[in-house]
Design a protein around this motif. Structure first.
Motif, PDB file in Angstrom:
ATOM      1  N   VAL A  43      32.110 -22.467  23.880  1.00  0.00           N
ATOM      2  CA  VAL A  43      32.190 -22.591  22.426  1.00  0.00           C
ATOM      3  C   VAL A  43      33.195 -23.677  22.087  1.00  0.00           C
ATOM      4  CG1 VAL A  43      32.747 -21.432  20.253  1.00  0.00           C
ATOM      5  CG2 VAL A  43      31.619 -20.150  22.090  1.00  0.00           C
ATOM      6  N   VAL A  44      32.775 -24.628  21.258  1.00  0.00           N
ATOM      7  CA  VAL A  44      33.679 -25.671  20.782  1.00  0.00           C
ATOM      8  C   VAL A  44      33.823 -25.536  19.271  1.00  0.00           C
ATOM      9  CG1 VAL A  44      33.158 -27.284  22.644  1.00  0.00           C
ATOM     10  CG2 VAL A  44      31.808 -27.357  20.551  1.00  0.00           C
ATOM     11  N   GLN A  45      34.972 -25.932  18.771  1.00  0.00           N
ATOM     12  CA  GLN A  45      35.200 -25.804  17.334  1.00  0.00           C
ATOM     13  C   GLN A  45      34.327 -26.759  16.545  1.00  0.00           C
ATOM     14  OE1 GLN A  45      39.273 -26.166  16.137  1.00  0.00           O
ATOM     15  NE2 GLN A  45      39.981 -24.555  17.487  1.00  0.00           N
ATOM     16  N   ARG A  46      34.220 -27.987  17.001  1.00  0.00           N
ATOM     17  CA  ARG A  46      33.560 -29.019  16.199  1.00  0.00           C
ATOM     18  C   ARG A  46      32.983 -30.083  17.122  1.00  0.00           C
ATOM     19  NH1 ARG A  46      35.443 -33.474  12.506  1.00  0.00           N
ATOM     20  NH2 ARG A  46      34.425 -33.153  10.501  1.00  0.00           N
ATOM     21  N   THR A  47      31.763 -30.480  16.859  1.00  0.00           N
ATOM     22  CA  THR A  47      31.163 -31.565  17.616  1.00  0.00           C
ATOM     23  C   THR A  47      30.082 -32.211  16.751  1.00  0.00           C
ATOM     24  OG1 THR A  47      30.230 -32.189  19.762  1.00  0.00           O
ATOM     25  CG2 THR A  47      29.326 -30.225  18.728  1.00  0.00           C
ATOM     26  N   GLY A  48      29.614 -33.370  17.197  1.00  0.00           N
ATOM     27  CA  GLY A  48      28.541 -34.014  16.450  1.00  0.00           C
ATOM     28  C   GLY A  48      27.249 -33.233  16.567  1.00  0.00           C
ATOM     29  N   SER A  49      26.812 -33.008  17.810  1.00  0.00           N
ATOM     30  CA  SER A  49      25.552 -32.310  18.061  1.00  0.00           C
ATOM     31  C   SER A  49      25.621 -31.622  19.414  1.00  0.00           C
ATOM     32  CB  SER A  49      24.393 -33.311  18.049  1.00  0.00           C
ATOM     33  OG  SER A  49      23.248 -32.786  18.686  1.00  0.00           O
ATOM     34  N   THR A  50      25.376 -30.319  19.439  1.00  0.00           N
ATOM     35  CA  THR A  50      25.374 -29.610  20.720  1.00  0.00           C
ATOM     36  C   THR A  50      24.233 -30.105  21.599  1.00  0.00           C
ATOM     37  OG1 THR A  50      24.073 -27.799  19.739  1.00  0.00           O
ATOM     38  CG2 THR A  50      26.478 -27.534  19.803  1.00  0.00           C
ATOM     39  N   ASN A  51      23.106 -30.490  20.997  1.00  0.00           N
ATOM     40  CA  ASN A  51      22.009 -31.027  21.807  1.00  0.00           C
ATOM     41  C   ASN A  51      22.426 -32.312  22.516  1.00  0.00           C
ATOM     42  OD1 ASN A  51      20.002 -29.083  21.239  1.00  0.00           O
ATOM     43  ND2 ASN A  51      18.454 -30.689  21.078  1.00  0.00           N
ATOM     44  N   SER A  52      23.027 -33.240  21.764  1.00  0.00           N
ATOM     45  CA  SER A  52      23.451 -34.505  22.369  1.00  0.00           C
ATOM     46  C   SER A  52      24.473 -34.260  23.468  1.00  0.00           C
ATOM     47  CB  SER A  52      24.043 -35.428  21.299  1.00  0.00           C
ATOM     48  OG  SER A  52      23.064 -35.794  20.353  1.00  0.00           O
ATOM     49  N   ASP A  53      25.410 -33.353  23.229  1.00  0.00           N
ATOM     50  CA  ASP A  53      26.440 -33.063  24.225  1.00  0.00           C
ATOM     51  C   ASP A  53      25.829 -32.474  25.496  1.00  0.00           C
ATOM     52  OD1 ASP A  53      28.273 -33.937  22.383  1.00  0.00           O
ATOM     53  OD2 ASP A  53      29.051 -31.943  21.886  1.00  0.00           O
ATOM     54  N   LEU A  54      24.909 -31.529  25.332  1.00  0.00           N
ATOM     55  CA  LEU A  54      24.344 -30.871  26.507  1.00  0.00           C
ATOM     56  C   LEU A  54      23.396 -31.791  27.264  1.00  0.00           C
ATOM     57  CD1 LEU A  54      24.598 -28.275  28.039  1.00  0.00           C
ATOM     58  CD2 LEU A  54      22.815 -27.257  26.607  1.00  0.00           C
ATOM     59  N   VAL A  55      22.668 -32.647  26.552  1.00  0.00           N
ATOM     60  CA  VAL A  55      21.838 -33.659  27.225  1.00  0.00           C
ATOM     61  C   VAL A  55      22.717 -34.572  28.078  1.00  0.00           C
ATOM     62  CG1 VAL A  55      20.427 -35.715  26.849  1.00  0.00           C
ATOM     63  CG2 VAL A  55      19.926 -33.633  25.578  1.00  0.00           C
ATOM     64  N   ALA A  56      23.866 -34.970  27.522  1.00  0.00           N
ATOM     65  CA  ALA A  56      24.781 -35.842  28.263  1.00  0.00           C
ATOM     66  C   ALA A  56      25.346 -35.130  29.483  1.00  0.00           C
ATOM     67  CB  ALA A  56      25.908 -36.311  27.346  1.00  0.00           C
ATOM     68  N   LEU A  57      25.719 -33.876  29.336  1.00  0.00           N
ATOM     69  CA  LEU A  57      26.255 -33.112  30.464  1.00  0.00           C
ATOM     70  C   LEU A  57      25.207 -32.963  31.563  1.00  0.00           C
ATOM     71  CD1 LEU A  57      28.200 -30.320  28.534  1.00  0.00           C
ATOM     72  CD2 LEU A  57      29.213 -32.098  29.979  1.00  0.00           C
ATOM     73  N   ALA A  58      23.958 -32.721  31.163  1.00  0.00           N
ATOM     74  CA  ALA A  58      22.885 -32.598  32.152  1.00  0.00           C
ATOM     75  C   ALA A  58      22.689 -33.916  32.890  1.00  0.00           C
ATOM     76  CB  ALA A  58      21.591 -32.161  31.466  1.00  0.00           C
ATOM     77  N   ALA A  59      22.749 -35.033  32.163  1.00  0.00           N
ATOM     78  CA  ALA A  59      22.573 -36.352  32.781  1.00  0.00           C
ATOM     79  C   ALA A  59      23.684 -36.657  33.772  1.00  0.00           C
ATOM     80  CB  ALA A  59      22.520 -37.430  31.697  1.00  0.00           C
ATOM     81  N   GLU A  60      24.876 -36.126  33.508  1.00  0.00           N
ATOM     82  CA  GLU A  60      26.022 -36.350  34.395  1.00  0.00           C
ATOM     83  C   GLU A  60      26.086 -35.330  35.526  1.00  0.00           C
ATOM     84  OE1 GLU A  60      29.265 -36.085  31.701  1.00  0.00           O
ATOM     85  OE2 GLU A  60      28.699 -37.876  30.563  1.00  0.00           O
ATOM     86  N   GLY A  61      25.125 -34.421  35.591  1.00  0.00           N
ATOM     87  CA  GLY A  61      25.125 -33.395  36.623  1.00  0.00           C
ATOM     88  C   GLY A  61      26.186 -32.335  36.415  1.00  0.00           C
ATOM     89  N   LYS A  62      26.633 -32.167  35.168  1.00  0.00           N
ATOM     90  CA  LYS A  62      27.701 -31.215  34.865  1.00  0.00           C
ATOM     91  C   LYS A  62      27.198 -29.951  34.184  1.00  0.00           C
ATOM     92  CE  LYS A  62      31.224 -34.832  34.373  1.00  0.00           C
ATOM     93  NZ  LYS A  62      32.191 -35.467  33.437  1.00  0.00           N
ATOM     94  N   ALA A  63      25.878 -29.770  34.138  1.00  0.00           N
ATOM     95  CA  ALA A  63      25.323 -28.575  33.514  1.00  0.00           C
ATOM     96  C   ALA A  63      24.125 -28.101  34.322  1.00  0.00           C
ATOM     97  CB  ALA A  63      24.911 -28.854  32.071  1.00  0.00           C
ATOM     98  N   ASP A  64      24.074 -26.811  34.593  1.00  0.00           N
ATOM     99  CA  ASP A  64      22.964 -26.202  35.306  1.00  0.00           C
ATOM    100  C   ASP A  64      22.067 -25.462  34.322  1.00  0.00           C
ATOM    101  OD1 ASP A  64      23.965 -27.012  37.822  1.00  0.00           O
ATOM    102  OD2 ASP A  64      25.335 -25.294  37.842  1.00  0.00           O
ATOM    103  N   GLU A  65      20.883 -25.079  34.814  1.00  0.00           N
ATOM    104  CA  GLU A  65      20.028 -24.266  33.957  1.00  0.00           C
ATOM    105  C   GLU A  65      20.791 -23.016  33.538  1.00  0.00           C
ATOM    106  OE1 GLU A  65      15.525 -22.785  33.657  1.00  0.00           O
ATOM    107  OE2 GLU A  65      16.527 -22.042  35.457  1.00  0.00           O
ATOM    108  N   GLY A  66      20.615 -22.654  32.284  1.00  0.00           N
ATOM    109  CA  GLY A  66      21.307 -21.477  31.776  1.00  0.00           C
ATOM    110  C   GLY A  66      22.625 -21.795  31.121  1.00  0.00           C
ATOM    111  N   ALA A  67      22.971 -23.080  31.007  1.00  0.00           N
ATOM    112  CA  ALA A  67      24.186 -23.454  30.273  1.00  0.00           C
ATOM    113  C   ALA A  67      23.919 -23.280  28.783  1.00  0.00           C
ATOM    114  CB  ALA A  67      24.562 -24.893  30.576  1.00  0.00           C
ATOM    115  N   VAL A  68      24.894 -22.716  28.083  1.00  0.00           N
ATOM    116  CA  VAL A  68      24.813 -22.512  26.634  1.00  0.00           C
ATOM    117  C   VAL A  68      26.019 -23.178  26.002  1.00  0.00           C
ATOM    118  CG1 VAL A  68      24.701 -20.826  24.751  1.00  0.00           C
ATOM    119  CG2 VAL A  68      23.698 -20.269  26.988  1.00  0.00           C
ATOM    120  N   LEU A  69      25.789 -24.046  25.043  1.00  0.00           N
ATOM    121  CA  LEU A  69      26.864 -24.715  24.315  1.00  0.00           C
ATOM    122  C   LEU A  69      26.740 -24.371  22.835  1.00  0.00           C
ATOM    123  CD1 LEU A  69      29.275 -26.650  24.249  1.00  0.00           C
ATOM    124  CD2 LEU A  69      27.638 -28.548  24.007  1.00  0.00           C
TER     125      LEU A  69
END
Length: 287
Positions: A43-69
């Motif tokens: 859980v983050v207090q404030r961000t631009g877009s959780t979708n954009s953040d999680l797409v970026a994390l997936a691209a960097e190999g920092k998120a596995d299936e089942g990650a929730v942001l």
């Protein structure tokens, strides 16, 4: 970026007592379990877009299936066709999940936003006591004062070998806070609870259940029961609608079915049935 766990109640931003912060510890305890789908909840207090953040994390190999942001507030949230929207902090549920259905043919991945819609409707019915109807392909509708209003939406984006599905739901939004007159919220629809912790747990548990059924059936929407469940909750079926299609085209007809590929089937005045796979749908008159 790595999401920060900064949702603590001591933060000075928590000034609206009707909108307490999410309890990330309780969410993790209720959702993350051995053998379950949800592996990590942030859980983050404030961000631009959780979708954009999680797409970026997936691209960097920092998120596995089942990650929730989850975000308490989004400043650059996006809907379909890159439409932007915003809502007051802690007034809704704004979250994204990473799914990798590698054992399902890619041709059937178009069902992921529809699965999510069924899960949201299921979870909110149980946890909030609100009937949520689904407008094909990705809008969430509630009834306020006898009028159908949009209370949320779903956005799915490819992320490498997976898909990030984002959900935004207006929970405690007040009438004077509505971005447009035809918007709605769970509170305005008479929800028995606007406590976001059990609402989020309910939606994610329902999504885990439906996603599991769909994967176990090899992505077959009929065998998994998904096609029937979606049709039962879809407010678009049985109505005369206008489909605004790519290329500045439009098509008017009665929405008669959602086919095996998740497309909306329109029966036109020309006497033919045409499937629509993408486009904006305008409800022209009630079912």
């Amino acid at each position: 970026m790595t999401p920060r766990d900064d949702s603590g109640p001591s933060d000075s931003r928590w000034s609206d007592l009707d909108r307490p912060p999410l309890n990330v510890t309780a969410l993790r305890r209720g959702l993350v379990r051995e053998g379950g789908l949800w592996r990590r909840v942030d859980v983050v207090q404030r961000t631009g877009s959780t979708n954009s953040d999680l797409v970026a994390l997936a691209a960097e190999g920092k998120a596995d299936e089942g990650a929730v942001l989850v975000a308490e507030e989004q400043t650059a949230a996006r809907g379909r066709l890159d439409r932007q929207w915003s809502a007051p902090a802690r007034s809704g549920l704004f979250f994204s999940v990473l799914l990798r259905p590698v054992d399902v043919p890619v041709a059937r991945w178009g069902w992921l936003p529809l699965i999510t819609g069924v899960a949201v409707a299921t979870g909110l019915a149980r946890a909030a006591g609100v009937d949520t109807a689904l407008k094909w392909p990705n809008d969430l509708l509630v009834t306020v004062g006898g009028e159908e209003r949009k209370a949320g939406g779903i956005l799915a984006e490819r992320a490498g070998d997976g898909v990030v599905v984002g959900v935004g739901i207006n929970v405690s939004l007040r009438a004077e806070e509505l971005p447009v007159p035809r918007a709605g919220s769970l509170a305005l629809a008479g929800a028995v609870s606007t406590d976001r912790d059990p609402l989020l747990r309910g939606v994610l548990r329902a999504l885990e259940d439906w996603y599991g059924r769909w994967r176990s059936a090899g992505g077959d929407p009929a065998v998994s029961g998904l096609q029937e469940a979606y049709a039962a909750g879809c407010a678009t079926l049985g109505r005369v609608v206008r489909a605004e299609l790519p290329g500045d085209r439009s098509l008017v007809g009665e929405a008669v079915a959602v086919d095996g590929d998740g497309r909306l089937v329109l029966a036109t005045e020309a006497g033919v049935q045409e499937p629509v796979g993408a486009g904006d749908i305008v409800h022209l008159r009630p079912a």
